[in-house]
Design a protein around this motif. Structure first.
Motif, PDB file in Angstrom:
ATOM      1  N   ASP A  68       0.873  -1.182   0.000  1.00  0.00           N
ATOM      2  CA  ASP A  68       0.000   0.000   0.000  1.00  0.00           C
ATOM      3  C   ASP A  68       0.908   1.228   0.000  1.00  0.00           C
ATOM      4  O   ASP A  68       1.804   1.344   0.846  1.00  0.00           O
ATOM      5  CB  ASP A  68      -0.894   0.010   1.251  1.00  0.00           C
ATOM      6  N   THR A  69       0.662   2.124  -0.934  1.00  0.00           N
ATOM      7  CA  THR A  69       1.618   3.204  -1.200  1.00  0.00           C
ATOM      8  C   THR A  69       0.921   4.557  -1.084  1.00  0.00           C
ATOM      9  O   THR A  69      -0.213   4.717  -1.577  1.00  0.00           O
ATOM     10  CB  THR A  69       2.153   3.072  -2.648  1.00  0.00           C
ATOM     11  N   SER A  70       1.625   5.515  -0.501  1.00  0.00           N
ATOM     12  CA  SER A  70       1.077   6.875  -0.494  1.00  0.00           C
ATOM     13  C   SER A  70       1.142   7.444  -1.908  1.00  0.00           C
ATOM     14  O   SER A  70       2.186   7.387  -2.565  1.00  0.00           O
ATOM     15  CB  SER A  70       1.876   7.769   0.457  1.00  0.00           C
ATOM     16  N   ALA A  71       0.015   8.016  -2.362  1.00  0.00           N
ATOM     17  CA  ALA A  71      -0.027   8.615  -3.698  1.00  0.00           C
ATOM     18  C   ALA A  71       0.318  10.102  -3.656  1.00  0.00           C
ATOM     19  O   ALA A  71       0.413  10.734  -4.712  1.00  0.00           O
ATOM     20  CB  ALA A  71      -1.410   8.417  -4.310  1.00  0.00           C
ATOM     21  N   MET A  72       0.467  10.672  -2.440  1.00  0.00           N
ATOM     22  CA  MET A  72       0.683  12.121  -2.315  1.00  0.00           C
ATOM     23  C   MET A  72       1.696  12.393  -1.196  1.00  0.00           C
ATOM     24  O   MET A  72       1.858  11.590  -0.289  1.00  0.00           O
ATOM     25  CB  MET A  72      -0.633  12.829  -1.945  1.00  0.00           C
ATOM     26  N   ASP A  73       2.292  13.570  -1.270  1.00  0.00           N
ATOM     27  CA  ASP A  73       3.080  14.077  -0.134  1.00  0.00           C
ATOM     28  C   ASP A  73       2.095  14.658   0.874  1.00  0.00           C
ATOM     29  O   ASP A  73       1.178  15.397   0.500  1.00  0.00           O
ATOM     30  CB  ASP A  73       4.033  15.189  -0.602  1.00  0.00           C
ATOM     31  N   GLY A  74       2.260  14.316   2.145  1.00  0.00           N
ATOM     32  CA  GLY A  74       1.324  14.802   3.173  1.00  0.00           C
ATOM     33  C   GLY A  74       1.498  14.013   4.454  1.00  0.00           C
ATOM     34  O   GLY A  74       2.629  13.882   4.956  1.00  0.00           O
TER      35      GLY A  74
END
Ligand SMILES: Nc1nc2c(c(=O)[nH]1)N[C@H]1C(S)=C(S)[C@@H](COP(=O)(O)OP(=O)(O)OC[C@H]3O[C@@H](n4cnc5c(N)ncnc54)[C@H](O)[C@@H]3O)O[C@H]1N2
Ligand code: MOO
Length: 404
Positions: A68-74
């Motif tokens: 599961d991967t973050s799609a955004m910086d945040g």
């Protein structure tokens, strides 16, 4: 070619009568595709596999994404906000610690989601007050701005069938799916023999002579499907032609010119003297009807392209490319269609017409005569018009030129 018997030179009567049986265009194309077997399989590193065909299906060696991967910086957040910031930042390549409900941690695009995180809050959608993180937008759903493991494929999925052409996209996909090497078919070798005493290699046409337009056009085009191991200019002499064909070690010899029955058209005679078998000898197509395909005694193949440049192009798409595709293990490309613009069929022959496709409509280009290349320079492909005495067709098959 090794083992090929050479017969007596001189002006012996042709053993092969020119143009004894004209094939329909479909039949000629199918004959070329069936005129050989796929060459053996080899393993090549990705950086050397471009332009080959997959010899085995491309099967995913992993789920993609594989985590599961973050799609955004945040921030990775757990449960509904507001959240307590735990400090630190999860970066791409990290193995993050679990996140408790109500907690949030900074995260970069491409970083693995910490176990327990339920979504990602984009940087521009959050406000930080000390250790407190608030969602400025609301309406948050689980999985928001997360690329879940396996969304693109699951391990074991068939991504592409055998026979697929290895494009840059396929190479990128193969790398992403865990491949270092690919099983591919060997590429056929091609030798180009360019015939014609009237041909010039440089400068402007003069003294009734013309520039050789075919060597510059055909070599890079053929390289998309073959190893071009030689390109020779030959004089209009029977002995030279017969010997050049006999001496070639290429899987496919491609000649240009000399397909008709003019005073210095020696191709049929040379093939007859060599004991070649004509698989295609003239096609009901315009331009290019004298094109031919022969089986050479040593197992090689010869494609004879007519000398008129656009007729040679017709021979490439009808005979050379289907044969090279078969030898290189490429599956047959599905024909694309377009709506037919101002395209008129011929009553007895298939027409191959350089066209531009605009808004889905194939329009013929000016300067599309058999001896011209000007129209072709602007073409999106060749429209195929089957023979007909009836009204113009509504749709036409569009043959891609496949050169870029
Ligand atoms: N009596 C008939 N004459 C011709 C017929 C026919 O049915 N009966 N068919 C015509 C058609 S259609 C074609 S196509 C040509 C095919 O001729 P060849 O394959 O024998 O080619 P050549 O005679 O050597 O050359 C024809 C033409 O093309 C020019 N040429 C040749 N090579 C090149 C090159 N590398 N670059 C540029 N131009 C080239 C050559 O100078 C001639 O102008 O036969 C018709 N004749
Ligand atoms: O086949 Mo020729 O094509 O008319 O020039």
């Amino acid at each position: 070619m090794p083992g090929m018997a050479s017969t007596s030179a001189g002006n012996a009567a042709p053993v092969v009568e020119p143009h004894s049986s004209v094939l329909s265009w479909d039949r000629a194309r199918a004959t070329a595709r069936d005129a050989g077997e796929a060459l053996p399989v080899e393993t090549r590193p990705l950086h050397n596999a471009h332009g080959r065909a997959l010899a085995a299906p491309l099967i995913a060696r992993t789920d993609l994404p594989s985590f599961d991967t973050s799609a955004m910086d945040g921030w990775a957040v757990s449960g509904p906000g507001p959240w307590r910031l735990t400090g630190g930042e999860v970066l791409a390549g990290d193995a993050p610690s679990p996140l408790a409900t109500g907690d949030a941690v900074g995260i970069a695009t491409g970083a693995p989601l910490p176990p327990g995180a339920t979504s990602v809050l984009r940087h521009e959608h959050g406000r930080v007050d000390g250790e407190r993180l608030t969602d400025l937008v609301g309406g948050r759903t689980d999985g928001q701005d997360v690329r879940p493991r396996g969304r693109e494929c699951a391990e074991g999925d068939v991504l592409l069938p055998a026979g697929t052409a290895i494009t840059p996209a396929v190479l990128g996909m193969a790398a992403a799916a865990g491949y270092d090497r690919l099983e591919v078919h060997q590429r056929p070798s091609v030798e180009l023999l360019v015939l014609g005493d009237e041909l010039l290699d440089s400068g402007t046409p003069r003294d009734g002579r013309v520039r050789d337009a075919l060597s510059p056009m055909l070599q890079p085009w053929l390289r998309t499907r073959a190893e071009v191991i030689g390109c020779r200019r030959l004089p209009d002499e029977l002995d030279a032609l017969r010997e050049a064909i006999a001496a070639s070690t290429a899987d496919v010899v491609i000649t240009t010119g000399s397909t008709a029955a003019g005073p210095v058209d020696h191709l049929h005679t040379a093939l007859g003297e060599l004991g070649a078998r004509l698989l295609v000898d003239s096609v009901a197509v315009r331009p290019g009807h004298p094109m031919l395909l022969a089986a050479l005694p040593d197992g090689g193949r010869l494609v004879g392209l007519p000398g008129n440049p656009l007729a040679a192009v017709a021979g490439v798409v009808t005979l050379a490319m289907p044969l090279l595709d078969r030898l290189g293990g490429h599956s047959a490309v599905e024909d694309r269609t377009a709506r037919a613009g101002d395209l008129l069929p011929h009553p007895e022959s298939t027409r191959l017409v350089p066209v531009q496709v605009r808004d889905g409509v194939a329009q013929p280009l000016a300067f599309g005569g058999p001896a011209m290349l000007r129209g072709l320079t602007l073409a999106d492909g060749l429209a195929v018009l089957p023979p007909s005495e009836g009204p113009p067709p509504e749709d036409v098959v569009l043959l891609p030129l496949g050169w870029g």
